[in-house]
Design an enzyme around this catalytic site. Sequence first.
Site, PDB file in Angstrom:
ATOM      1  N   THR A  22     -12.641  42.191  99.765  1.00  0.00           N
ATOM      2  CA  THR A  22     -10.964  42.047  99.304  1.00  0.00           C
ATOM      3  C   THR A  22     -10.944  43.316  98.129  1.00  0.00           C
ATOM      4  OG1 THR A  22     -11.779  40.596  97.497  1.00  0.00           O
ATOM      5  CG2 THR A  22     -11.180  39.538  99.506  1.00  0.00           C
ATOM      6  N   ALA A  26     -12.463  48.666 100.660  1.00  0.00           N
ATOM      7  CA  ALA A  26     -12.500  48.047 102.040  1.00  0.00           C
ATOM      8  C   ALA A  26     -11.249  48.345 102.538  1.00  0.00           C
ATOM      9  CB  ALA A  26     -12.815  46.891 101.878  1.00  0.00           C
ATOM     10  N   LYS A  27     -10.144  47.947 101.766  1.00  0.00           N
ATOM     11  CA  LYS A  27      -8.760  48.106 102.198  1.00  0.00           C
ATOM     12  C   LYS A  27      -8.443  49.715 102.431  1.00  0.00           C
ATOM     13  CE  LYS A  27      -5.307  47.758  99.307  1.00  0.00           C
ATOM     14  NZ  LYS A  27      -4.646  47.069  98.277  1.00  0.00           N
ATOM     15  N   ARG A  54     -16.056  36.814  96.875  1.00  0.00           N
ATOM     16  CA  ARG A  54     -16.069  35.715  96.122  1.00  0.00           C
ATOM     17  C   ARG A  54     -14.874  34.701  96.570  1.00  0.00           C
ATOM     18  NH1 ARG A  54     -18.212  33.308  91.336  1.00  0.00           N
ATOM     19  NH2 ARG A  54     -19.830  35.224  90.579  1.00  0.00           N
ATOM     20  N   ILE A  98     -22.892  35.878  95.116  1.00  0.00           N
ATOM     21  CA  ILE A  98     -24.055  36.696  95.614  1.00  0.00           C
ATOM     22  C   ILE A  98     -25.350  36.277  94.853  1.00  0.00           C
ATOM     23  CG2 ILE A  98     -22.976  38.480  96.535  1.00  0.00           C
ATOM     24  CD1 ILE A  98     -23.109  39.977  93.873  1.00  0.00           C
ATOM     25  N   ASP A 189     -22.231  59.745  99.782  1.00  0.00           N
ATOM     26  CA  ASP A 189     -21.379  60.651  98.807  1.00  0.00           C
ATOM     27  C   ASP A 189     -20.335  61.147  99.975  1.00  0.00           C
ATOM     28  OD1 ASP A 189     -20.347  62.980  97.772  1.00  0.00           O
ATOM     29  OD2 ASP A 189     -21.780  63.404  96.421  1.00  0.00           O
ATOM     30  N   HIS A 190     -19.158  60.809  99.531  1.00  0.00           N
ATOM     31  CA  HIS A 190     -18.139  60.739 100.878  1.00  0.00           C
ATOM     32  C   HIS A 190     -17.751  62.246 100.922  1.00  0.00           C
ATOM     33  CE1 HIS A 190     -14.999  61.017  97.531  1.00  0.00           C
ATOM     34  NE2 HIS A 190     -14.143  61.356  98.416  1.00  0.00           N
ATOM     35  N   HIS A 252     -20.496  65.030  94.022  1.00  0.00           N
ATOM     36  CA  HIS A 252     -19.715  66.072  94.991  1.00  0.00           C
ATOM     37  C   HIS A 252     -19.861  67.430  94.752  1.00  0.00           C
ATOM     38  CE1 HIS A 252     -18.020  62.013  95.620  1.00  0.00           C
ATOM     39  NE2 HIS A 252     -17.025  62.252  94.806  1.00  0.00           N
ATOM     40  N   LYS A 358      -3.857  69.584  94.045  1.00  0.00           N
ATOM     41  CA  LYS A 358      -5.062  68.706  94.780  1.00  0.00           C
ATOM     42  C   LYS A 358      -5.269  69.682  95.606  1.00  0.00           C
ATOM     43  CE  LYS A 358      -7.147  65.154  96.859  1.00  0.00           C
ATOM     44  NZ  LYS A 358      -8.490  64.763  96.065  1.00  0.00           N
TER      45      LYS A 358
HETATM   46  C1  BG6 Z   1     -14.206  59.750  93.870  1.00  0.00           C
HETATM   47  C2  BG6 Z   1     -13.836  59.817  92.397  1.00  0.00           C
HETATM   48  O1  BG6 Z   1     -15.325  59.783  94.434  1.00  0.00           O
HETATM   49  O2  BG6 Z   1     -13.600  60.973  94.530  1.00  0.00           O
HETATM   50  C3  BG6 Z   1     -12.612  59.818  92.082  1.00  0.00           C
HETATM   51  O3  BG6 Z   1     -14.476  58.501  92.025  1.00  0.00           O
HETATM   52  C4  BG6 Z   1     -11.764  61.126  92.969  1.00  0.00           C
HETATM   53  O4  BG6 Z   1     -12.235  59.764  90.803  1.00  0.00           O
HETATM   54  C5  BG6 Z   1     -12.553  61.247  94.445  1.00  0.00           C
HETATM   55  O5  BG6 Z   1     -10.580  61.135  92.809  1.00  0.00           O
HETATM   56  C6  BG6 Z   1     -11.920  62.347  94.965  1.00  0.00           C
HETATM   57  O6  BG6 Z   1     -12.077  62.461  96.523  1.00  0.00           O
HETATM   58  P1  BG6 Z   1     -11.082  63.094  97.289  1.00  0.00           P
HETATM   59  O7  BG6 Z   1     -11.682  62.807  98.583  1.00  0.00           O
HETATM   60  O8  BG6 Z   1      -9.685  62.355  97.277  1.00  0.00           O
HETATM   61  O9  BG6 Z   1     -11.140  64.524  97.011  1.00  0.00           O
END
Ligand code: BG6
Length: 517
Positions: A22, A26-27, A54, A98, A189-190, A252, A358
């Site tokens: 929730t 996830a969203k 929960r 959990i 680590d996205h 990152h 950005k």
């Molecule tokens: C996240 C951080 O891992 O990465 C955020 O917790 C940050 O604070 C975000 O805004 C930035 O990711 P992206 O993909 O938008 O550059």
Amino acid sequence: MTNNTHEPISAQEAVYFIFGATGDLAKRKLFPALYSLYREGKLGEKFAVVGLARRPRTKEQFQDDVHQSILEFCRYKPTELDNWEGFVSHFSYQSLDIANVEGFRTLKDHTEALEVQYQIPGNRLFYLALAPELFGSVSRSLRDGGMLESAGWHRLVIEKPFGYNYPSAEKLNEEIRQVFREEEVFRIDHYLGKEMVQNIEAIRFANSFFEPLWNNKHIANVQITLAETVGVEDRGAYYNKSGALRDMVQNHMLQMLTMIAMEPPSRLDAEDIRDEKVKVLRSIRKLRSGEEIRNNIIRGQYAQGTSRGKELKGYREEESVDPESTTETFFGARLFVDNFRWAGVPFYVRTGKRLPVKSTEIVIEFNNVPNHVHFASKQKLLPNLLVIRVNPMEGIYIKMNAKKPGNEMTIQPIAMEFCQSCQVGINTPEAYERLIYDAARGDSTYFTRWDELAVAWRLVDPFAEAWREDESDLQFYAAGSWGPQKVDDLLSEDGYHWWPVNGQDEDNVIWVSNSGK
Ligand code: BG6
């Protein structure tokens, strides 16, 4: 990614358990990622998704949440022609405490029924979109509730922050490892899921003209910028404990640096690539004394400012932030990778909230041609650059010098850009799609191995320590500006400057680009 024979590995039938179903992650990311994978045929039909949190929710309410999230955040929109009902019927929900193993036993029965229904051979992927403090207890409850007793594989996918410093990360790791083996743990680590971060390998190792130049004889410096326009939004409580160092740098920023600096791996498989990345992290010069840290590491915090005519609050005025907080919202550094390839080449890194744009970019600045020789004796020449644009525009450009058309031998800089995300018809997968897909087919290349994480913490812990002992170095910068002046000084001390992000402000450069620039 590929296996050793370079054949794609297909996703396997599995049940996906989303803990924290929730919540925001996830969203915004996980449901949309699953839908995109489904639309591209990567999930097949033999899968099930169980949402866990929960809060009580009926199956229908949960399916409706999933629908809303996809409408809002997914790069594909469900239309009547798509098999939306077919997709969402794979989703069910269970409210779960959990700490209570009984709930996991109920989950086991539910899962076994799903596995029969969808012919899934016991493969289970546990995605913990939860606070890290809970990773250990969820792992134990999964084991004690019998969730790890099926015939197939079991994988744990976890989010950052993985610990707060090395000791806490080690403790967390030990808790998880009592239940899961290292190869079953997928630490996200996205940034490693981003198209252009993965592309670094291809740019470096699939071209013959970069690799011979990829060293301290030809590269003057490397600049990595991860700039955000947002402030801390509603995450003040989390951010105040984390700051830019733990939120962005330990993970990152260091991951991008290692992809640039690593040696070619002996094979393109997960362990060989990660071995090379660990070696880079180990070679980064340790800064220990307060003075060394102050001379090379800059921390800042945004104060009130303006951006595009809009007044912006200072960090200390943000919701849930201590009005005397010394948490850094900006981090800048000069790092050195002390190995044969990179000795003497500064790696400048900077990241911050409330910056003017950005943008994430990596600039490789090559050594300039010798001064006072030929063209350089007549006019100042700009150095060659290779720029990797990670987001929001994905692509690469190179900057070089060429003759300005006409009778005079005048040199002008030209930039040649390939903007990948500008190509018509390209709809590249989101980082989370790649990572979920990779975890589901057991490819851990773009996940962080424990030893990588451990070295990264050991590297940054002394910075936090030094800041705690002496707070006087905290620099304030106006929201909407490029951060503290001192981060510019780091480069000017060495005779360099930050190259403008997005190639802005450079009127004399001729661009050739598919981006319509
Ligand atoms: C996240 C951080 O891992 O990465 C955020 O917790 C940050 O604070 C975000 O805004 C930035 O990711 P992206 O993909 O938008 O550059």
